[in-house]
Design an enzyme around this catalytic site. Structure first.
Site, mmCIF file in Angstrom:
data_model
loop_
_atom_site.group_PDB
_atom_site.id
_atom_site.type_symbol
_atom_site.label_atom_id
_atom_site.label_comp_id
_atom_site.label_asym_id
_atom_site.label_seq_id
_atom_site.Cartn_x
_atom_site.Cartn_y
_atom_site.Cartn_z
ATOM 1 N N ASP A 1 6.094 0.475 -1.783
ATOM 2 C CA ASP A 1 5.481 1.539 -2.584
ATOM 3 C C ASP A 1 3.975 1.554 -2.308
ATOM 4 O O ASP A 1 3.387 0.505 -2.034
ATOM 5 C CB ASP A 1 5.674 1.252 -4.080
ATOM 6 C CG ASP A 1 7.125 1.369 -4.511
ATOM 7 O OD1 ASP A 1 7.879 2.105 -3.858
ATOM 8 O OD2 ASP A 1 7.496 0.717 -5.505
ATOM 9 N N LYS B 1 5.092 6.672 -4.050
ATOM 10 C CA LYS B 1 3.680 6.730 -4.374
ATOM 11 C C LYS B 1 3.500 5.820 -5.572
ATOM 12 O O LYS B 1 3.539 4.612 -5.461
ATOM 13 C CB LYS B 1 3.279 8.168 -4.658
ATOM 14 C CG LYS B 1 1.830 8.405 -4.405
ATOM 15 C CD LYS B 1 1.465 9.874 -4.442
ATOM 16 C CE LYS B 1 -0.014 10.015 -4.349
ATOM 17 N NZ LYS B 1 -0.561 10.862 -5.390
ATOM 18 N N MET C 1 1.171 3.248 -16.855
ATOM 19 C CA MET C 1 1.470 4.652 -16.545
ATOM 20 C C MET C 1 0.945 5.569 -17.644
ATOM 21 O O MET C 1 1.609 6.520 -18.051
ATOM 22 C CB MET C 1 2.992 4.847 -16.378
ATOM 23 C CG MET C 1 3.552 4.068 -15.218
ATOM 24 S SD MET C 1 5.333 4.223 -15.106
ATOM 25 C CE MET C 1 5.851 2.999 -16.284
HETATM 26 N N1 SAH Z 1 5.774 -3.326 -11.626
HETATM 27 C C1 SAH Z 1 4.378 -3.005 -11.835
HETATM 28 C C2 SAH Z 1 4.202 -1.798 -12.748
HETATM 29 C C3 SAH Z 1 4.829 -0.529 -12.222
HETATM 30 S S1 SAH Z 1 4.493 0.848 -13.240
HETATM 31 C C4 SAH Z 1 3.645 -4.248 -12.364
HETATM 32 O O1 SAH Z 1 4.281 -5.228 -12.776
HETATM 33 O O2 SAH Z 1 2.402 -4.242 -12.331
HETATM 34 C C5 SAH Z 1 3.020 1.482 -12.490
HETATM 35 C C6 SAH Z 1 1.841 1.276 -13.405
HETATM 36 O O3 SAH Z 1 1.327 -0.043 -13.257
HETATM 37 C C7 SAH Z 1 0.646 2.156 -13.104
HETATM 38 O O4 SAH Z 1 0.811 3.453 -13.633
HETATM 39 C C8 SAH Z 1 -0.446 1.398 -13.801
HETATM 40 O O5 SAH Z 1 -0.407 1.613 -15.185
HETATM 41 C C9 SAH Z 1 -0.046 -0.027 -13.546
HETATM 42 N N2 SAH Z 1 -0.772 -0.643 -12.412
HETATM 43 C C10 SAH Z 1 -0.225 -1.253 -11.359
HETATM 44 N N3 SAH Z 1 -1.187 -1.770 -10.550
HETATM 45 C C11 SAH Z 1 -2.358 -1.472 -11.121
HETATM 46 C C12 SAH Z 1 -3.728 -1.737 -10.789
HETATM 47 N N4 SAH Z 1 -4.058 -2.424 -9.695
HETATM 48 N N5 SAH Z 1 -4.682 -1.278 -11.628
HETATM 49 C C13 SAH Z 1 -4.368 -0.603 -12.744
HETATM 50 N N6 SAH Z 1 -3.109 -0.327 -13.115
HETATM 51 C C14 SAH Z 1 -2.112 -0.762 -12.320
#
Ligand code: SAH
Length: 250
Positions: free
Chosen positions: A36, A58, A173
């Site tokens: 992703d 994305k 999100m």
């Molecule tokens: N599995 C992922 C989350 C997936 S949902 C995890 O454990 O981190 C996707 C959301 O993760 C984004 O919309 C945002 O809210 C958050 N996210 C992931 N990486 C991020 C980053 N580097 N900075 C800020 N938010 C992040």
């Protein structure tokens, strides 16, 4: 030929040094990596040229390749005996549809090994100087999706109950529905003066942190033109940031 198997690997929040050693090894040994964009450019740049690299998504909720197609690809490559890594942002089982992928693979008799990753839900606030728990001000943490689609049959988030629960609220999100969610928290009785932070692209080189109070955060986010991926943190712990980063006295 060994039994077909897929590694469901968490890539962490984006800083390549926050990949686990196991993730790094499996990526380097892979024949195929399906990743992703949420994995982050700096990690994508390190994916091995020897592997077939397939960009499938994305951000969560905004897939360039539909989930069914991703599932099909995983099954197909695994059945061809390839060493398949499904690389996902953060931890595969935190709001990332990892469970769906694992179940689909299992349904096809394909073994799945999950390699946990550092979730952005914890690491992104930390990288911005915010501990999500703190003895004096947060004994409970809630992780919530801010982007809920009622048509997808997901259980609905009760924002009033979350407001009443207090503690720290970490919203993933949360960019597109920020105004509605904040409104619901205020309506549910969370104090307008509660400290808040939005962290965009946490742990990455161009990370941005926007802080405010609950009643002003939407305006601040709009002014700053916040874009995904970003995390909203609501709670008294956000107020510790100044003390941690600049040694302000309590
Ligand atoms: N599995 C992922 C989350 C997936 S949902 C995890 O454990 O981190 C996707 C959301 O993760 C984004 O919309 C945002 O809210 C958050 N996210 C992931 N990486 C991020 C980053 N580097 N900075 C800020 N938010 C992040």
């Amino acid at each position: 030929m060994s039994n077909p198997k897929v590694y469901l690997v968490g890539a962490g929040p984006g800083d390549p040094e926050l990949l686990t050693l196991k993730a790094r090894r499996l990526i380097d040994e892979a024949d195929v990596v399906l990743y992703d964009q949420l994995v982050g450019e700096d990690i994508i740049a390190t994916l091995p040229e020897s592997a077939e690299l397939i960009s499938v998504g994305k951000y969560a909720g905004c897939h360039t390749v539909p989930q069914e197609k991703i599932n099909e690809l995983l099954v197909e490559y695994a059945k061809r005996g390839k060493r398949v890594v499904r690389l996902k942002g953060g931890d595969p089982y935190v709001f990332g549809r990892g469970g769906e992928e694992a179940m689909e693979l299992a349904r096809h008799g394909i073994e799945v090994e999950v390699v946990p990753g550092i979730t952005s839900a914890i690491a992104v606030p930390a990288s911005a100087g915010i501990p999500i728990t703190h003895r004096q001000c947060a004994s409970v943490v809630s992780f919530v999706t801010g982007h809920e689609d009622p048509t997808k049959g997901e259980p609905s988030v009760d924002w009033a109950q979350l407001a009443a629960l207090g503690g720290t609220l970490v919203v993933l999100m949360g960019v597109s529905r920020l105004a509605q969610n904040v409104e619901a928290l205020l309506k549910g009785g969370r104090s307008p003066s509660t400290p808040c932070a939005i962290i965009e692209r946490g742990t990455r080189r161009d990370m941005r942190v926007i802080t405010s109070t609950l009643d002003r955060i939407v305006e601040r986010a709009t002014d700053a033109n916040v874009r995904p991926p970003a995390i909203l943190v609501v709670g008294e712990v956000v107020g510790l940031r100044e003390h941690i980063l600049h040694g302000e006295r309590t």
